[in-house]
Design an enzyme around this catalytic site. Structure first.
Site, PDB file in Angstrom:
ATOM      1  CG  ASP A  60       7.683  -5.593  -1.888  1.00  0.00           C
ATOM      2  OD1 ASP A  60       8.490  -6.316  -1.292  1.00  0.00           O
ATOM      3  OD2 ASP A  60       6.637  -5.181  -1.378  1.00  0.00           O
ATOM      4  CB  THR A  93       8.308 -10.433   0.244  1.00  0.00           C
ATOM      5  OG1 THR A  93       8.978  -9.473  -0.545  1.00  0.00           O
ATOM      6  CG2 THR A  93       7.743  -9.764   1.461  1.00  0.00           C
ATOM      7  CB  THR A  94      11.589 -12.294  -3.603  1.00  0.00           C
ATOM      8  OG1 THR A  94      11.050 -11.006  -3.842  1.00  0.00           O
ATOM      9  CG2 THR A  94      11.608 -13.059  -4.895  1.00  0.00           C
ATOM     10  CG  ASP A 390      10.525  -3.872   1.253  1.00  0.00           C
ATOM     11  OD1 ASP A 390       9.352  -3.716   1.637  1.00  0.00           O
ATOM     12  OD2 ASP A 390      10.861  -4.706   0.410  1.00  0.00           O
TER      13      ASP A 390
END
Length: 544
Positions: A60, A93-94, A390
């Site tokens: 994550d 998020t990445t 997530d």
């Protein structure tokens, strides 16, 4: 002879101008390299060991960024956008870090050649505005549909969010559980009403969803086994009272001259405890939960009267039970009346793996559910919990904003094409800058290919060709090592993820470009740079 002007205190480090800007961009690049390989279904995981030797395995982006304890001031903005993406949408998020880093990388040559940062910022803002309009145009609204169709859609979105995580083999199983959990909440979809409990042992498939509150059996005293383990229509007393004999004060002193007097003191103590217990029993509660310990006398007393009790219940569990079953947490035994007791249809204690769980089902007041996760290693379970977080966030978002776009780099390629076409219609520096940003958007599909070990150049060429011919949903197909229409393949993501990610990435890039000087004050307690006589200023008489 002009006297020297001292403006900042000694040891302050200042750096400014173009070299400063380029070095900030380079710092952001190195952060991007840290999370770059975690993107997508074939992404790798990172193993991060902190100062205490605790190892975390995660995929994550936000979790990795938090654990990386970054101190470079400009690079911290990337950590912040990852956190904000995590808080707002939960997934992507990445991607947001990758995009911001890539925008900076693409405009770096222009900075080095002396293009003013303000010109670049203006171009980025313009590009962002075009992208937003395009996404809102393309996003497919999900019309009001039957419960089953909505469920299927939510499951697809949850599965897309989990396909890049450790648990992607079980994503069908978990996407059902996640959708059940979110749909069991009320309109506001509060996150804290979904509890996640981890029990090591067993296989992932043994994880279960309890509609209601579940928590681990707490520490218990003698007499506990005699208490009944299941009730129907039970009344629950929630307390914040210690039900055991108190230890004496350390420095209290009582002088008594005969045994009878002493006995009175002891009896008075017991009497206080028995009065409390009698009051709880009179209230008609069959389950007593307390945040503070319940001693062995009390446990035995309750067991004799067919009352189940648990002391030292963690605060969050007590609060969730209160929200779900009603009632109030009492801090005194004096006014426990039927109206402050919680109610639930069914209570039981059940064995799950090596642990026992107290389950409350059929709670009238709030809609709540608890996921009990099973699995092998501790780290594996923690990562599963992060992955499910997530997915839960995505499902919540999709219920609120019901429009989706295709994932797998499809939307980025389409935006890239749009910007490239637009840049050909304008003159001046902006033309080159917008083309550079268009190239920056291709980082997502390119990284998806790289992480899966495909030939990125080849696949990107095919994608550019498809998008030029109007195949707007074409993206990378990981399974076939080719391109495919990801909308038909059901690789869907809520459009809010993309909108949020692009906005945050563009803002971070603009912010870093607008900084032209860094002033760093020395930390308190550090000696000034010029060694003040005694090096580190040793204390008097302290041995070296």
């Amino acid at each position: 002879m002009q006297p020297q002007i001292v403006l900042l205190k000694e040891g302050t480090d200042t750096s400014q101008g173009k070299p400063q800007l380029v070095s900030n961009i380079n710092a952001c690049q190195s952060i991007v390299d840290a999370v770059r390989t975690t993107l997508g279904p074939r992404g790798m995981d990172k193993l991060i060991v902190d100062a205490h030797g605790k190892a975390t395995i995660s995929n994550d982006g936000a979790t990795i960024m938090k654990l990386l304890e970054i101190i470079h001031p400009a690079a911290k903005t990337l950590v912040d956008i990852a956190k904000s993406q995590d808080a707002e949408v939960g997934d992507g998020t990445t991607s947001v870090v990758l995009l911001a880093g890539e925008f900076l990388k693409q405009v770096k040559p222009f900075v080095e050649e002396g293009v003013h940062p303000r010109v670049i910022i203006k171009a980025i803002r313009k590009a962002l505005q075009l992208c937003m309009e395009k996404i809102n145009d393309m996003a497919v609204q999900i019309v009001e549909q039957s419960k089953d169709q909505q469920r299927a859609l939510l499951e697809k979105c949850a599965a897309t969010a989990m396909s890049s995580k450790l648990i992607h083999q079980q994503k069908d199983f978990f996407s059902r559980i996640v959708v059940d959990a979110v749909l069991s909440l009320d309109e506001l979809l509060p996150l804290n009403m979904i509890g996640i409990k981890k029990v090591t042992g067993g296989s992932l498939e043994e994880s279960q969803l309890v509609s209601g509150v579940a928590f681990k059996k707490t520490f218990s005293y003698a007499g506990f086994e005699m208490a009944p383990k299941s009730y129907d229509n039970c009344k629950i007393a929630l307390l914040n009272i210690e039900l055991e004999l108190k230890a004496e004060r350390d420095n209290a002193e009582i002088r008594v001259d005969n045994v009878k007097e002493y006995q009175k003191v002891v009896d008075a103590e017991w009497q206080i405890l028995y009065n409390k217990l009698a009051k709880i029993h009179e209230s008609g509660a069959n389950v007593v939960l307390s945040k503070l310990p319940i001693g062995d006398v009390a446990t035995q007393y309750f067991a004799d009267r067919d009352i189940f009790c648990a002391g030292r219940v963690p605060e969050e569990d007590l609060k969730r039970t209160m929200k779900a079953c009603g009632g109030a947490v009492m801090t005194t035994a004096n006014d426990i009346k039927p109206n402050v007791l919680g109610l639930c249809k069914h209570f039981e204690e059940r064995q799950v793996g090596g642990e026992r769980f107290n389950l409350f089902q059929g709670c009238p007041n709030a809609k709540t559910s608890t996921l009990i996760l099973r699995g092998g290693a501790e780290q594996f379970l923690e990562e599963t919990e992060r992955s499910l977080h997530d997915a839960i966030m995505i499902v919540r978002r999709t219920i609120k904003h019901d429009s989706v776009v295709a994932g797998g780099g499809a939307i980025e390629m389409e935006l890239s094409k749009l910007l490239r076409d637009y840049s050909r219609t304008i003159a001046g520096k902006e033309q080159l800058l917008i083309a550079a940003i268009a190239k920056g958007l291709e980082i997502i599909p390119r990284q998806l290919c790289d992480n899966a070990g495909f030939d990125a150049t080849n696949i990107l060429n095919k994608l550019r060709q498809k998008h030029a011919q109007g195949g707007q949903w074409f993206g990378v197909d990981i399974n076939k090592e080719d391109i495919s229409d990801n909308y038909e393949q059901c690789v869907w993501e809520p459009s809010i993820i993309k909108i949020n990610a692009l906005t945050a990435a563009a803002e971070a890039a603009c912010m870093i470009l607008s900084v032209d000087e860094t002033i760093k004050s020395p930390k308190a307690g550090e000696p000034p740079m010029a060694g003040g006589g005694m090096g580190m200023g040793r204390g008097m008489g302290r041995p070296m």
